[in-house]
Design a protein around this motif. Structure first.
Motif, PDB file in Angstrom:
ATOM      1  N   ASP A 107       0.835  -1.192   0.000  1.00 29.41           N
ATOM      2  CA  ASP A 107       0.000   0.000   0.000  1.00 29.41           C
ATOM      3  C   ASP A 107       0.874   1.247   0.000  1.00 29.41           C
ATOM      4  OD1 ASP A 107      -1.730   2.117   0.628  1.00 29.41           O
ATOM      5  OD2 ASP A 107      -3.001   0.884   1.903  1.00 29.41           O
ATOM      6  N   CYS A 108       0.867   1.976  -1.086  1.00 30.99           N
ATOM      7  CA  CYS A 108       1.549   3.269  -1.322  1.00 30.99           C
ATOM      8  C   CYS A 108       3.060   3.233  -1.109  1.00 30.99           C
ATOM      9  CB  CYS A 108       0.900   4.397  -0.532  1.00 30.99           C
ATOM     10  SG  CYS A 108       0.913   4.296   1.274  1.00 30.99           S
ATOM     11  N   PRO A 109       3.770   2.289  -1.741  1.00 33.86           N
ATOM     12  CA  PRO A 109       5.235   2.303  -1.660  1.00 33.86           C
ATOM     13  C   PRO A 109       5.838   3.296  -2.648  1.00 33.86           C
ATOM     14  CG  PRO A 109       4.539   0.529  -3.081  1.00 33.86           C
ATOM     15  CD  PRO A 109       3.264   1.187  -2.579  1.00 33.86           C
ATOM     16  N   PHE A 110       7.080   3.704  -2.403  1.00 30.97           N
ATOM     17  CA  PHE A 110       7.830   4.377  -3.470  1.00 30.97           C
ATOM     18  C   PHE A 110       8.555   3.313  -4.283  1.00 30.97           C
ATOM     19  CE2 PHE A 110      10.650   4.868   0.356  1.00 30.97           C
ATOM     20  CZ  PHE A 110      11.717   4.097  -0.059  1.00 30.97           C
ATOM     21  N   SER A 111       8.892   3.644  -5.514  1.00 28.44           N
ATOM     22  CA  SER A 111       9.592   2.695  -6.382  1.00 28.44           C
ATOM     23  C   SER A 111      11.105   2.824  -6.257  1.00 28.44           C
ATOM     24  CB  SER A 111       9.178   2.907  -7.845  1.00 28.44           C
ATOM     25  OG  SER A 111       9.419   4.249  -8.247  1.00 28.44           O
TER      26      SER A 111
END
Length: 302
Positions: free
Chosen positions: A183-187
């Motif tokens: 849920d809402c990670p950065f890449s």
């Protein structure tokens, strides 16, 4: 010569100041107070103390490979080998994980919630946005298997830094879970840092970022480009549900889209129409649970 010496000293002082400021902002990001988190979740009725108190649970300290202890709670209301592990985001603690835990308890899973390093009751001095946290997650998983047996069926749910942590665990250490919900990670950590610099500081990123990343390496022992889920996502074979709120400005939803497109094999994507960063469930609880049910039914429990 004296003027040159003063100029060089001034430049060095500026460089050190920028490096310390930058690295402090990341390593010691201001955490929310534990009471604030609890009161917020109680007020929103996402945490009901009486219900939580009745759950059979064990408080367990898990040794981290980095030399401190992690405060965990094993919640076990069901006679099953199905477990979910919840990894919270930066500035939060395990109380924030209870709302996600409840989703899975209703679906017959037992659960593990725990405090990341430097958060809640756990030890550790810095936050590393998944770098050291991924090994801590593995330590929690190993402890769960040690206590409950190696034939577990388990998944990992992570929010923000917790989502990055589970992706790094699966992509770099072992693809050990049966499913993942990110849920809402950065890449990519460096892209995320530069995104935040651009939003917060009226200076070009090239004048700050190289110094900052060097000070992170000197002070906390890793390069920021090592925290990059996009570099390892293609090695994850187990199903992943990617979640993000479209209005998120802290970590852009485009980062989750990038991860989703790079993931090979079974995967699903849920882009919530409402909600700021890490608010997809809070703003869309019914739809959020429906998408988890769809993911479990179609890709995990089929």
């Amino acid at each position: 010569m004296k003027k040159w010496g003063l100029a060089i000293a001034g430049i060095l002082t500026y460089m050190v100041g920028i490096g310390i400021y930058f690295s402090n902002r990341l390593m010691y990001m201001k955490k929310k107070e534990d009471d604030f988190i609890k009161d917020r979740e109680v007020l929103a009725k996402r945490f009901i103390q009486e219900d939580f108190d009745t759950l059979p649970k064990s408080e367990i300290w898990v040794p981290s490979p980095s030399g401190y202890s992690l405060k965990c709670m094993f919640i076990e209301p069901h006679p099953t080998n199905k477990w979910i592990i919840i990894a919270h985001g930066v500035t939060e603690n395990k109380t924030n994980s209870i709302k996600y835990m409840n989703i899975f308890l209703k679906r017959g899973f037992n659960a593990v919630i725990y405090d990341h390093r430097r958060h809640g009751d756990s030890g550790g001095k810095t936050s590393s946005y998944g770098h050291y946290e991924k090994s801590d997650l593995k330590a929690v998983i190993d402890e769960l298997k040690k206590r409950k047996g190696s034939d577990l069926f388990f998944g990992i749910h992570g929010e923000s830094m917790g989502a990055v942590t589970l992706l790094l665990y699966a992509g770099m250490l072992e693809d050990g879970a049966d499913f993942y919900i990110a849920d809402c990670p950065f890449s990519n950590f460096e892209k995320q840092i530069q995104h935040q610099i651009g939003m917060e500081i009226p200076f070009p990123t090239w004048s700050i970022f190289p110094l900052g990343r060097m000070f992170i390496k000197l002070r906390d022992g890793y390069w920021t480009n090592e925290v990059s889920p996009i570099d390892f996502i293609s090695t994850i074979e187990k199903p992943v549900l990617f979640i993000h709120s479209e209005p998120d400005t802290f970590i852009p939803a485009s980062m989750t889209l990038e991860l989703y497109e790079a993931k090979k094999g079974p995967k699903q994507l849920y882009l919530a129409k409402n909600g700021a960063h890490a608010q997809s469930y809070n703003a869309n609880p019914k739809e959020y649970e429906e998408r988890i049910d769809q993911f479990l039914e179609q890709l995990v429990l089929k």
